[in-house]
Write a protein that holds these residues in place. Structure first.
Motif, PDB file in Angstrom:
ATOM      1  N   GLN A 204       0.827  -1.203   0.000  1.00 61.49           N
ATOM      2  CA  GLN A 204       0.000   0.000   0.000  1.00 61.49           C
ATOM      3  C   GLN A 204       0.867   1.261   0.000  1.00 61.49           C
ATOM      4  OE1 GLN A 204      -3.036  -0.146   3.028  1.00 61.49           O
ATOM      5  NE2 GLN A 204      -4.194  -1.696   1.913  1.00 61.49           N
ATOM      6  N   GLU A 205       1.927   1.220  -0.831  1.00 61.94           N
ATOM      7  CA  GLU A 205       2.840   2.356  -0.933  1.00 61.94           C
ATOM      8  C   GLU A 205       2.970   2.814  -2.372  1.00 61.94           C
ATOM      9  OE1 GLU A 205       5.715   1.529   2.906  1.00 61.94           O
ATOM     10  OE2 GLU A 205       6.485   1.045   0.924  1.00 61.94           O
TER      11      GLU A 205
ATOM     12  N   ASN B  74       1.549   6.792   1.200  1.00 62.09           N
ATOM     13  CA  ASN B  74       0.523   5.779   1.388  1.00 62.09           C
ATOM     14  C   ASN B  74      -0.295   5.747   0.100  1.00 62.09           C
ATOM     15  OD1 ASN B  74      -2.378   5.015   2.007  1.00 62.09           O
ATOM     16  ND2 ASN B  74      -1.345   4.390   3.899  1.00 62.09           N
TER      17      ASN B  74
ATOM     18  N   ILE C 220      -3.223   4.649  -0.546  1.00 62.69           N
ATOM     19  CA  ILE C 220      -4.646   4.964  -0.406  1.00 62.69           C
ATOM     20  C   ILE C 220      -4.857   6.445  -0.101  1.00 62.69           C
ATOM     21  CG2 ILE C 220      -6.783   4.383   0.828  1.00 62.69           C
ATOM     22  CD1 ILE C 220      -5.583   1.902  -0.536  1.00 62.69           C
ATOM     23  N   THR C 221      -4.182   6.939   0.944  1.00 62.28           N
ATOM     24  CA  THR C 221      -4.434   8.309   1.405  1.00 62.28           C
ATOM     25  C   THR C 221      -3.540   9.339   0.727  1.00 62.28           C
ATOM     26  OG1 THR C 221      -2.799   8.189   3.192  1.00 62.28           O
ATOM     27  CG2 THR C 221      -5.058   7.421   3.683  1.00 62.28           C
ATOM     28  N   ARG C 222      -2.435   8.875   0.137  1.00 63.65           N
ATOM     29  CA  ARG C 222      -1.411   9.717  -0.477  1.00 63.65           C
ATOM     30  C   ARG C 222      -0.695  10.603   0.560  1.00 63.65           C
ATOM     31  NH1 ARG C 222      -1.006   9.160  -5.976  1.00 63.65           N
ATOM     32  NH2 ARG C 222       0.093  11.121  -6.234  1.00 63.65           N
ATOM     33  N   ASP C 223      -0.793  10.210   1.832  1.00 66.16           N
ATOM     34  CA  ASP C 223      -0.017  10.885   2.872  1.00 66.16           C
ATOM     35  C   ASP C 223       1.432  10.448   2.742  1.00 66.16           C
ATOM     36  OD1 ASP C 223      -2.256  12.128   4.004  1.00 66.16           O
ATOM     37  OD2 ASP C 223      -2.611  10.450   5.389  1.00 66.16           O
ATOM     38  N   TYR C 224       2.347  11.367   3.054  1.00 68.91           N
ATOM     39  CA  TYR C 224       3.770  11.056   2.980  1.00 68.91           C
ATOM     40  C   TYR C 224       4.158  10.093   4.099  1.00 68.91           C
ATOM     41  CZ  TYR C 224       4.352  14.674  -0.490  1.00 68.91           C
ATOM     42  OH  TYR C 224       4.261  15.415  -1.636  1.00 68.91           O
TER      43      TYR C 224
ATOM     44  N   SER D 129       6.993  10.281   8.346  1.00 67.52           N
ATOM     45  CA  SER D 129       5.779  11.072   8.501  1.00 67.52           C
ATOM     46  C   SER D 129       5.598  11.593   9.919  1.00 67.52           C
ATOM     47  CB  SER D 129       4.561  10.240   8.094  1.00 67.52           C
ATOM     48  OG  SER D 129       4.489   9.073   8.887  1.00 67.52           O
TER      49      SER D 129
END
Length: 122
Positions: free
Chosen positions: A10-11, A26, A28-32, A50
């Motif tokens: 999931q990266e 991530n 899914i969320t596109r968070d760093y 993060s």
């Protein structure tokens, strides 16, 4: 910018047009998850997670890594061989890892830890 996805992890990995890894996100969320910074010569200088923790790589004038500073300020010194492979990791005068390599292959042959345990790789 190029992106490569790893659904299993999931990266999402983001690279420059020259192949330099800039970010891991991530999927899914596109968070760093991780951000990478580089020196002018293209060597990794800092990896930041993060949660704000960073690993800093200090290098000599030729670009060889000398030591790594981890969160909390602990310093791990590195010994790099003349052919560019990691030979030793140590802190406060104690060996944490010693590595050997067969010939000039760059493949790991053995790794000994601070307790004297040696792993042999074939």
């Amino acid at each position: 910018m190029y992106e490569i996805a790893s659904p299993a992890d999931q990266e999402l990995y983001q690279f420059t047009i020259n192949g330099t890894h800039l970010h891991t996100l991530n999927l899914i969320t596109r968070d760093y998850i991780y951000n990478f910074t580089y020196s002018g010569e293209g060597d990794v200088g800092t990896i930041t997670s993060s949660n704000g923790n960073s690993v800093h790589i200090r290098r000599d004038t030729s670009g060889l890594p000398l030591w790594v500073v981890v969160p909390g300020g602990q310093v791990y010194w590195l010994t790099i061989s003349s052919n560019g492979v990691l030979k030793r990791v140590y802190a406060q005068g104690y060996n944490l890892a010693l590595m050997t390599y067969p010939g000039n292959t760059g493949l790991l042959a053995t790794k000994s830890d601070e307790n004297g345990w040696t792993t042999v790789y074939e």
